[in-house]
Scaffold this active site. Sequence first.
Site, PDB file in Angstrom:
ATOM      1  N   LYS A 144       0.824  -1.217   0.000  1.00 32.27           N
ATOM      2  CA  LYS A 144       0.000   0.000   0.000  1.00 32.27           C
ATOM      3  C   LYS A 144       0.863   1.275   0.000  1.00 32.27           C
ATOM      4  CE  LYS A 144      -4.054  -2.230   0.948  1.00 32.27           C
ATOM      5  NZ  LYS A 144      -3.665  -3.643   1.008  1.00 32.27           N
TER       6      LYS A 144
HETATM    7  C1  LIG Z   1      -4.288  -4.811   0.555  1.00 34.58           C
HETATM    8  C2  LIG Z   1      -3.475  -6.044   0.517  1.00 34.58           C
HETATM    9  C3  LIG Z   1      -3.723  -7.078  -0.395  1.00 34.58           C
HETATM   10  C4  LIG Z   1      -4.884  -7.053  -1.361  1.00 34.58           C
HETATM   11  O1  LIG Z   1      -4.753  -6.066  -2.352  1.00 34.58           O
HETATM   12  P1  LIG Z   1      -6.041  -5.594  -3.197  1.00 34.58           P
HETATM   13  O2  LIG Z   1      -5.563  -4.449  -4.022  1.00 34.58           O
HETATM   14  O3  LIG Z   1      -7.048  -5.178  -2.162  1.00 34.58           O
HETATM   15  O4  LIG Z   1      -6.499  -6.747  -3.994  1.00 34.58           O
HETATM   16  C5  LIG Z   1      -2.869  -8.176  -0.391  1.00 34.58           C
HETATM   17  N1  LIG Z   1      -1.859  -8.269   0.484  1.00 34.58           N
HETATM   18  C6  LIG Z   1      -1.590  -7.299   1.393  1.00 34.58           C
HETATM   19  C7  LIG Z   1      -0.475  -7.488   2.341  1.00 34.58           C
HETATM   20  C8  LIG Z   1      -2.377  -6.155   1.438  1.00 34.58           C
HETATM   21  O5  LIG Z   1      -2.119  -5.199   2.353  1.00 34.58           O
END
Ligand SMILES: *Cc1c(COP(=O)(O)O)cnc(C)c1O
Length: 472
Positions: free
Chosen positions: A112
């Site tokens: 993120k």
């Molecule tokens: C948010 C997240 C995901 C999923 O990503 P999306 O874009 O919501 O599909 C997978 N792994 C981690 C560690 C995340 O923080």
Amino acid sequence: MKYISTRGEAPPAPFIETLLAGLAPDGGLYLPQTYPRLSQAAIAGFAGQPYANVAEAIIAPFLADGTETLALREMIAAAYKNFRHPAVTPLTQLDSNLFVLELFHGPTLAFKDLAMQLLAKLIDHVLKAQGERATIIGATSGDTGAAAIEAFAGLKQVDVFILFPHGRVSDVQRRQMTTVEAENIHTIALEGTFDDAQACIKNMFNHKVLRDELNLCGVNSINFARVLFQTVYYFTSAAVLGGPHRDVSFVVPTGNFGDIFAGWIAKRLGLPVDRLVIATNSNDILARTLASGHYAVQTVQPTQSPSMDIQVSSNFERLLFEAHGRDAATLRRLMAGLRQSQGFSIEPGPLQAIRAEFDAVSVTEAETTQEIAQSWREAGYLADPHTAVAISAARRTKMNASASPLVVLGTAHPGKFPDAIERATGIRPDLPGHLAGLFKRKERFSILPNDQNEIERFIRDRATRAAKRTAS
Ligand SMILES: *Cc1c(COP(=O)(O)O)cnc(C)c1O
């Protein structure tokens, strides 16, 4: 470049408007009117370039009528300079033809950060230019909140309010949110579930008076800018593996469908991508949908990969829109079905279009633990549970020597989920140096009941006080 809504009832909007609004006013999700295409020569030129240069080349055309290029370059440099790896998103080989693209070298150890760091700088820049303030609100099951708090801490034009379900995020995740010392950050432990927190945020956005008064701004993954910023590492990793002269496939640990949809956009921009593989944990709505054509919401099951514990995958609406030839009327019908009966069916044509580009594999809890152990045993690699779900899925998609290289997106640092790793390998991974003192820092957060009025009052009080302070 203008942006249109998947529900077709909002006027085309410039980039800056989509950036600040998140959701379109008709409840739909924004997409660009057209996808600017990069030439194969331009993509080949990405090989050996710093991450920031590739980011600028990809992102600039989408902002065309907004922020000038010069400011974008500076913001990109600032966003990625704090990553702990010079490549920003390094690629590690795990097996023949199998690679992990490590997206967890940012400040909060999850992918993120890659979008949020740049999003925060861009939002602050735009607000400054317009002489405005905004209030960022968001619900989190862990990673998004930490990334947003880290990215927006100390910025002058924004106040940030993050709701997390009290007692339902990991200790590391909670401390990453509650130990940041900045006046503009407010962390709220809600006495409820993640769904309660999300419903509360949705209600606030639907509350027109409050929305305008506080200039509410959403930074969850429905914000198109976030998805756009995530396309960059598809290009940098493909370039390392011989793209565009060679196709690459990607296996993506998926929850809200934001990260993998960025891969789909990369393909639209001209990157030769073979397969896009959706890897899910036992919350397997997308795997069931691709197999049956029926999108049917079930109850969320808690797993050791909590950031993928999602039933309604918001960004899937964007793919549905594209697969239906951008027919907004059909999208309105499908989304009404979702609201009324927790599901809908996809017609054979659009389903075929989706299957032509995507595979989906769901991975059980036992398989995830086995994969963490196997990666460690065979490759000396500690994979966090989210990444392990995707590695396990990758091993199950038909791999052979002549197939395109498989790139698994590594979405979190193993040190963020030490219990799951220890259970599988007997090894307790450390947190990187900058977080070593996390458990000694003082926590600061407010516990609030699951009560819409009380939460709104809390946010209104603090946001207006901050605004008055800035004005005087
Ligand atoms: C948010 C997240 C995901 C999923 O990503 P999306 O874009 O919501 O599909 C997978 N792994 C981690 C560690 C995340 O923080």
